[in-house]
Motif scaffolding. Structure first.
Motif, PDB file in Angstrom:
ATOM      1  N   GLY A   1     -84.405  75.824  98.985  1.00  0.00           N
ATOM      2  CA  GLY A   1     -84.357  75.028  97.758  1.00  0.00           C
ATOM      3  C   GLY A   1     -85.603  74.189  97.586  1.00  0.00           C
ATOM      4  O   GLY A   1     -86.212  73.741  98.559  1.00  0.00           O
ATOM      5  N   ALA A   2     -86.011  74.021  96.365  1.00  0.00           N
ATOM      6  CA  ALA A   2     -87.205  73.243  96.060  1.00  0.00           C
ATOM      7  C   ALA A   2     -87.023  71.794  96.502  1.00  0.00           C
ATOM      8  O   ALA A   2     -85.927  71.240  96.447  1.00  0.00           O
ATOM      9  CB  ALA A   2     -87.510  73.305  94.568  1.00  0.00           C
TER      10      ALA A   2
ATOM     11  N   ASP B   1     -88.737  76.533  99.721  1.00  0.00           N
ATOM     12  CA  ASP B   1     -88.889  76.950  98.327  1.00  0.00           C
ATOM     13  C   ASP B   1     -89.357  78.405  98.208  1.00  0.00           C
ATOM     14  O   ASP B   1     -89.430  78.946  97.107  1.00  0.00           O
ATOM     15  CB  ASP B   1     -89.856  76.026  97.590  1.00  0.00           C
ATOM     16  CG  ASP B   1     -91.207  75.932  98.264  1.00  0.00           C
ATOM     17  OD1 ASP B   1     -91.316  76.388  99.420  1.00  0.00           O
ATOM     18  OD2 ASP B   1     -92.152  75.397  97.656  1.00  0.00           O
TER      19      ASP B   1
ATOM     20  N   HIS C   1     -91.052  71.648 104.446  1.00  0.00           N
ATOM     21  CA  HIS C   1     -91.540  72.840 105.127  1.00  0.00           C
ATOM     22  C   HIS C   1     -91.449  72.577 106.634  1.00  0.00           C
ATOM     23  O   HIS C   1     -92.029  71.630 107.142  1.00  0.00           O
ATOM     24  CB  HIS C   1     -92.997  73.072 104.695  1.00  0.00           C
ATOM     25  CG  HIS C   1     -93.611  74.324 105.230  1.00  0.00           C
ATOM     26  ND1 HIS C   1     -94.752  74.869 104.683  1.00  0.00           N
ATOM     27  CD2 HIS C   1     -93.282  75.142 106.273  1.00  0.00           C
ATOM     28  CE1 HIS C   1     -95.089  75.958 105.351  1.00  0.00           C
ATOM     29  NE2 HIS C   1     -94.212  76.142 106.313  1.00  0.00           N
TER      30      HIS C   1
END
Length: 347
Positions: free
Chosen positions: A231-232, A287, A236
């Motif tokens: 999901g955005a 993402d 990371h």
């Protein structure tokens, strides 16, 4: 070792489509298929394993057949090409370019891998319906020549055996280990039997402002990296874990398949101190999960070889179908249910 891992968008194709994909990339392909599992191997680009999957299932491995030109010349100036799949390195990584004079500019560097073993064309030494044997060129970088054999296993229709022989082709001794590197999809959930927290060492691989370290769980004798949804806006995650396993196996769950990798369990003293017998590298891009990577790695004992001497290592791969929930609890229950039939210790 904090080194860059250069990866590109991978193709996760169903096994039935793999041959066409390789033909388009101009790969020579050798197929091993017993009706239960199917593997494809190429003698190009380092004699690597390109696919392994249950019949009717996707390739468990992550590959990128568009990563480069398989006919490109290979010499000591060649950079890494992210073909992925399964390949053999040697350890320790910090010494990759420390024992050579064919590229003095790389002396002491920990990257890229030896191009003669990872990128060069291998010789097909033997081929049958259920096995293929490939020999590398002699490497002037690390002084080794590899012979790899991939074979289906009689009486074990879901299994593939990987055997590697490494020979010292120099007139002086060399010291290395055989390093199995299996590339899987970033979301693969991997479990390793580990007895205590002191057997877990964590490395940050690519420290960048947008990255956070991996987190993990050790419970019920099993280590696993913590899973996080895609999901955005989520961070990371990147890093590497070095493990001293309590038994010789690990298992990865992905896309309705479980890959169990078994190997000869070694004491900590047999493994080079800069490595772990099992290593997990994970790059999770929430993402864009398809751009990430999981590496399931195994080191054989670190050995000193006199001129002309050989060392060997092997892995046994078994694929099982899985239709349960994508949770740690369900995965552990599945492994326990199959522990006896597979011979899995440490559960």
């Amino acid at each position: 070792m904090s080194t860059p891992r250069k990866t590109a968008l991978a193709l996760a194709l169903p096994c039935a489509l793999m041959a066409a994909a390789h033909a388009a990339a101009d790969f020579p392909v050798h197929t091993l298929d017993n009706g239960s599992v199917r593997a494809t191997v190429t003698d190009a680009i380092g004699g690597r394993l390109l696919s392994f999957g249950l019949a009717g299932h996707a390739n468990f491995l992550k590959v990128d057949t568009a990563a480069g030109d398989p006919s490109a010349p290979v010499d000591a100036t060649a950079d890494n090409v992210g073909w992925l799949g399964h390949e053999i390195w040697v350890g320790p990584q910090k010494e990759w370019w420390s024992h050579q004079d064919v590229n003095p500019a790389r002396a002491g560097l920990p990257w890229p891998p030896d191009p003669y073993l990872s990128l060069a064309r291998y010789k097909v030494e033997d081929k049958s319906a259920d096995a293929v044997t490939l020999a590398s060129p002699a490497s002037p970088v690390n002084g080794l020549q590899l012979v790899k054999r991939y074979s289906l296993v009689p009486g074990k229709p879901h299994s593939l055996r990987l055997d590697v022989d490494a020979a010292n082709i120099r007139t002086a001794q060399v010291a290395w280990d055989i390093w199995f590197n299996t590339r899987a999809h970033a979301a693969t959930r991997v479990y390793v039997p580990v007895a205590r927290r002191a057997d877990v060492r964590q490395q940050a691989i690519e420290p960048k402002p947008d990255m956070v370290p991996l987190t993990w769980t050790l419970a019920d004798g099993l280590f696993s990296l913590d899973a996080f949804p895609a999901g955005a806006g989520k961070p990371h995650r990147n890093g590497k874990i070095l493990l001293q396993p309590s038994a010789g196996w690990m298992a990865g769950f992905h896309d309705r398949q479980v890959l169990v990798i078994q190997f000869a369990h070694q004491p900590r003293t047999a493994i080079h101190p800069d490595q772990g017998q099992v290593e997990l590298y994970n790059d999770w891009q929430p993402d864009a999960p398809e751009k990430g990577l999981m590496e399931m790695e195994v080191h054989a004992p670190y050995e000193t070889l006199a001129p002309g001497r050989h060392m060997q290592a092997s892995e046994l791969w078994t694929l099982l179908p899985y239709d349960g929930p994508d949770t740690r609890r369900a995965h552990v229950a599945f492994l326990r249910a199959h522990a006896k039939e597979l011979g899995l210790q440490g559960l």
